[in-house]
Scaffold this motif. Sequence first.
Motif, PDB file in Angstrom:
ATOM      1  N   ASP A  38      45.688  46.821  62.513  1.00  0.00           N
ATOM      2  CA  ASP A  38      45.652  48.264  62.255  1.00  0.00           C
ATOM      3  C   ASP A  38      46.298  49.070  63.376  1.00  0.00           C
ATOM      4  N   HIS A  39      46.867  48.378  64.385  1.00  0.00           N
ATOM      5  CA  HIS A  39      47.468  49.067  65.543  1.00  0.00           C
ATOM      6  C   HIS A  39      46.492  50.117  66.087  1.00  0.00           C
ATOM      7  N   ALA A  40      45.238  49.697  66.227  1.00  0.00           N
ATOM      8  CA  ALA A  40      44.167  50.639  66.556  1.00  0.00           C
ATOM      9  C   ALA A  40      43.978  50.792  68.059  1.00  0.00           C
ATOM     10  N   GLN A  41      43.561  51.986  68.444  1.00  0.00           N
ATOM     11  CA  GLN A  41      43.190  52.236  69.836  1.00  0.00           C
ATOM     12  C   GLN A  41      41.752  51.802  70.106  1.00  0.00           C
ATOM     13  N   ILE A  42      40.928  51.840  69.047  1.00  0.00           N
ATOM     14  CA  ILE A  42      39.525  51.436  69.168  1.00  0.00           C
ATOM     15  C   ILE A  42      39.131  50.658  67.918  1.00  0.00           C
ATOM     16  N   CYS A  43      38.454  49.536  68.113  1.00  0.00           N
ATOM     17  CA  CYS A  43      37.868  48.783  66.999  1.00  0.00           C
ATOM     18  C   CYS A  43      36.365  48.709  67.227  1.00  0.00           C
ATOM     19  N   ILE A  44      35.595  49.051  66.209  1.00  0.00           N
ATOM     20  CA  ILE A  44      34.135  49.133  66.329  1.00  0.00           C
ATOM     21  C   ILE A  44      33.491  48.042  65.482  1.00  0.00           C
ATOM     22  N   CYS A  45      32.404  47.472  65.981  1.00  0.00           N
ATOM     23  CA  CYS A  45      31.604  46.534  65.183  1.00  0.00           C
ATOM     24  C   CYS A  45      30.159  47.020  65.162  1.00  0.00           C
ATOM     25  N   SER A  46      29.290  46.263  64.526  1.00  0.00           N
ATOM     26  CA  SER A  46      27.871  46.612  64.486  1.00  0.00           C
ATOM     27  C   SER A  46      27.093  45.668  65.404  1.00  0.00           C
ATOM     28  N   ALA A  47      25.772  45.818  65.430  1.00  0.00           N
ATOM     29  CA  ALA A  47      24.932  44.999  66.312  1.00  0.00           C
ATOM     30  C   ALA A  47      23.568  44.791  65.691  1.00  0.00           C
ATOM     31  N   LYS A  48      22.929  43.720  66.105  1.00  0.00           N
ATOM     32  CA  LYS A  48      21.537  43.470  65.748  1.00  0.00           C
ATOM     33  C   LYS A  48      20.673  43.649  66.994  1.00  0.00           C
ATOM     34  N   ASN A  49      19.450  44.116  66.800  1.00  0.00           N
ATOM     35  CA  ASN A  49      18.475  44.147  67.879  1.00  0.00           C
ATOM     36  C   ASN A  49      17.750  42.812  67.936  1.00  0.00           C
ATOM     37  N   PHE A  50      17.641  42.264  69.124  1.00  0.00           N
ATOM     38  CA  PHE A  50      16.862  41.045  69.321  1.00  0.00           C
ATOM     39  C   PHE A  50      15.621  41.408  70.122  1.00  0.00           C
ATOM     40  N   ASN A  51      14.445  41.300  69.502  1.00  0.00           N
ATOM     41  CA  ASN A  51      13.190  41.641  70.161  1.00  0.00           C
ATOM     42  C   ASN A  51      12.755  40.476  71.040  1.00  0.00           C
ATOM     43  N   GLU A  52      12.811  40.682  72.341  1.00  0.00           N
ATOM     44  CA  GLU A  52      12.501  39.590  73.266  1.00  0.00           C
ATOM     45  C   GLU A  52      11.050  39.132  73.164  1.00  0.00           C
ATOM     46  N   LYS A  53      10.152  40.050  72.813  1.00  0.00           N
ATOM     47  CA  LYS A  53       8.739  39.688  72.734  1.00  0.00           C
ATOM     48  C   LYS A  53       8.411  38.882  71.484  1.00  0.00           C
ATOM     49  N   THR A  54       9.008  39.265  70.347  1.00  0.00           N
ATOM     50  CA  THR A  54       8.655  38.617  69.078  1.00  0.00           C
ATOM     51  C   THR A  54       9.685  37.604  68.614  1.00  0.00           C
ATOM     52  N   GLY A  55      10.905  37.672  69.176  1.00  0.00           N
ATOM     53  CA  GLY A  55      11.971  36.780  68.729  1.00  0.00           C
ATOM     54  C   GLY A  55      12.612  37.206  67.424  1.00  0.00           C
ATOM     55  N   GLU A  56      12.273  38.406  66.924  1.00  0.00           N
ATOM     56  CA  GLU A  56      12.790  38.878  65.637  1.00  0.00           C
ATOM     57  C   GLU A  56      14.119  39.618  65.812  1.00  0.00           C
ATOM     58  N   TYR A  57      14.953  39.519  64.769  1.00  0.00           N
ATOM     59  CA  TYR A  57      16.220  40.245  64.719  1.00  0.00           C
ATOM     60  C   TYR A  57      16.117  41.340  63.654  1.00  0.00           C
ATOM     61  N   THR A  58      16.621  42.509  63.964  1.00  0.00           N
ATOM     62  CA  THR A  58      16.749  43.582  62.973  1.00  0.00           C
ATOM     63  C   THR A  58      18.159  44.160  63.080  1.00  0.00           C
ATOM     64  N   TRP A  59      18.606  44.777  62.007  1.00  0.00           N
ATOM     65  CA  TRP A  59      19.977  45.300  61.973  1.00  0.00           C
ATOM     66  C   TRP A  59      19.932  46.789  61.656  1.00  0.00           C
ATOM     67  N   PRO A  60      19.727  47.658  62.654  1.00  0.00           N
ATOM     68  CA  PRO A  60      19.672  49.101  62.405  1.00  0.00           C
ATOM     69  C   PRO A  60      21.037  49.642  62.005  1.00  0.00           C
ATOM     70  N   ALA A  61      21.017  50.674  61.178  1.00  0.00           N
ATOM     71  CA  ALA A  61      22.277  51.249  60.684  1.00  0.00           C
ATOM     72  C   ALA A  61      22.966  52.133  61.704  1.00  0.00           C
ATOM     73  N   HIS A  62      22.228  52.587  62.753  1.00  0.00           N
ATOM     74  CA  HIS A  62      22.816  53.613  63.626  1.00  0.00           C
ATOM     75  C   HIS A  62      23.944  53.091  64.511  1.00  0.00           C
ATOM     76  N   TYR A  63      24.048  51.781  64.680  1.00  0.00           N
ATOM     77  CA  TYR A  63      25.159  51.261  65.487  1.00  0.00           C
ATOM     78  C   TYR A  63      26.500  51.522  64.804  1.00  0.00           C
ATOM     79  N   LEU A  64      26.501  51.425  63.481  1.00  0.00           N
ATOM     80  CA  LEU A  64      27.731  51.677  62.719  1.00  0.00           C
ATOM     81  C   LEU A  64      27.328  52.078  61.310  1.00  0.00           C
ATOM     82  N   ASN A  65      27.300  53.372  61.062  1.00  0.00           N
ATOM     83  CA  ASN A  65      26.885  53.879  59.761  1.00  0.00           C
ATOM     84  C   ASN A  65      28.121  54.084  58.890  1.00  0.00           C
TER      85      ASN A  65
END
Length: 722
Positions: free
Chosen positions: A109-136
């Motif tokens: 895309d000859h882009a100046q910026i490329c964005i991806c999303s992320a998952k939260n990894f809860n260190e206490k519980t070991g659970e993963y969640t995928w919040p929408a606010h990283y890339l809506n």
Amino acid sequence: MVKVSAIIPVYNAEKYIEQCIGSLLQQTLGEIEIICVDDGSSDNSVEIINDFCKKDSRISLVRQKNSYAGVARNTGLKYAKGKYVVFLDADDFFAPDMLLSMYEKAESDHAQICICSAKNFNEKTGEYTWPAHYLNTDFLPAETPFSAAEISRRIFNAVSPAPWTKLFRKDYIVDNGFQFQPLKKTNDLFFVYTALACAERITYINKPFVNYRIENSSSLQGTTAELSTDFYKALFALKEELQKKKIFTAFEQSFVNRSLSTCLYALNKITNKENYLSVADFLRDSFFYHLDVLGHSRGYFYNKSDFEKLAEILESTSAALWDSRAVVPAEKPKVDISKWECPVEIANDGIVKVSVIIPVYNVELYLNECVDSVINNTLKDIEIICVDDGSTDRSSEILAQYEKADSRIVVIRKENGGLSSARNAGVAAATGEYIVFLDSDDYIEPKALEYLYAEAKKDNLDQLFFIAKSFYDKEDCVADQFDKYYSYYARKADYNGVMTGRKMFVIMSENAEFKPSACLQLIKRSFLTENGIQFIKGLIYEDNPFTMECLSLSQRVRFENIELYNRRLRENSIITTAAGVRSSYNYYLIVKAFQKLAAKHSFHEDTEFYKAFLLQLERTYKLSRNFVKDLSIDELLEYIYTLPEDVGTDYYILLSRDYGNNEISKQTIADEKALMDRHKERCRMLNASAKVQEKDSFIKKMKKMIKLILRKPVKILQSVLD
């Protein structure tokens, strides 16, 4: 040639740095360099990094005195040789295809910026969640690349300020002189949003390549003991930079919304009372004014609850805000079903305790896993009613085999009539004391039925609600579009103890947690049959009126924060069908169904319940309208012309409602605007007064200095004369 430079600020990260660097060494893109910038660590971080440097020449270590992550990132940028740079954190870890995927996308895309999303990894519980606010992606164009100007009203709300989900073209950053701020916290917001606002070619990949560690007490973002207003400094610097570049007006609404949400987030994170009171005062008396948050009514803000909190802060004292915050109940901890042991002995007497109803339609790929999860449940006195709704694949054959192998399995075969028809047929055939609905592409936990039955019997419940965890059938194709379902089924409000269904609905409505899935309820069969409650045939999202009617009539209801259900997210399932006018029309039908229920059961006679019901009715209407908000009038009319005249007319009128044109709404908007203007004027006067005091103070200091200067020569002359 180095294609990507990964810059990692490191400060006392000995616990995590090995996993972080290890995940980068496993990248499928080989032409990378890893620049670790030690920010004055006092643990073994440097030794660990040096060991990596000896093993792989792509890794280098730069050291500086402790100046925080922003300065470390700027330092790393000076040493970067890659065509692209990415700024990562030392306590996170990354998917193996992250850098290759983002590099190739940016190149294509000859882009100046490329964005991806992320998952939260809860260190206490070991659970993963995928919040929408990283890339809506709801706020982003489908076609890439695009410029910031194309989405100027949403750019700061569509993407989080985290730098670790962005790949930047290095010459774009260097040529424009973009720098991270030397702040202890929020050092990334100014850099990321300035770079985004100036970008002419932005692209994205909606995949969670980054695993962001949360519940990490050693993180600077996780500490709240000391008073910090860095979030305000970052936002105000962004405003000044946009004004300097003469583009603030274009981005103002997005900036104001981002400013409000960031301020509220920062305030909510504070756990120290003295710090909380100070920041609340700053927000009310200064920050909101200087960030242009004041002066707008509710409609200007994308998140209406943010506006309501803003109004509360302006109208309350900081002490009152703290007191009300302190009594908010904490999220009820989850029950771990794997560790649960049944507290009572359940008689194994052959009497059916639970009827599990499974509608089946063309799910041959998933049916075995679904049925096996029920067969293998620890509660054995059950019946499994599989309703074959006219399947044309091997589902019928699979069900026949199960029917022969297990006497508890009953197969009902019928012409295709939809999910509601199949569930109703299952309820009519059921003999169990309680009923559970299970979709044929999902499965339940091994102890689920035993737990539900024991708890329902203990409290003599009509309904027992629980939660699900979602998983992706094919993550590469489904997760891109339906990440919101990853944590959708969790509830955070306080539903403690047995209550009436109406009381529970009030709590659900007040907290926007009416999640009506029939699959997440154990329901007493006699309650359904005696009240004649059925699913409405031919309706998508049929769980809405079904659950609403159940809650309006049930007398003993409970919610338990326990994951017993595993929800598969896949292409072509009902919950993941593409949004559009058909979904809009079905939500219109739900609105009509809700209205009929209200009349049938006299909702208006129960003031508290009726108020909550009207709020949910409004939300349902908005869902209907949101599905067609991007359609042209011609596209909408094309669908409406296919409906019966009276229905089409009513549907059109519903979608055409303009809440800004009724007198109540006009007065509300006027009141909101007056409130914001009143506080804007108050802040203006406070600001003016502060400048006068500052000027007076300066003049007094100058007068005092002049007196001292004049007095000194007199003293010198006197000493000479003496």
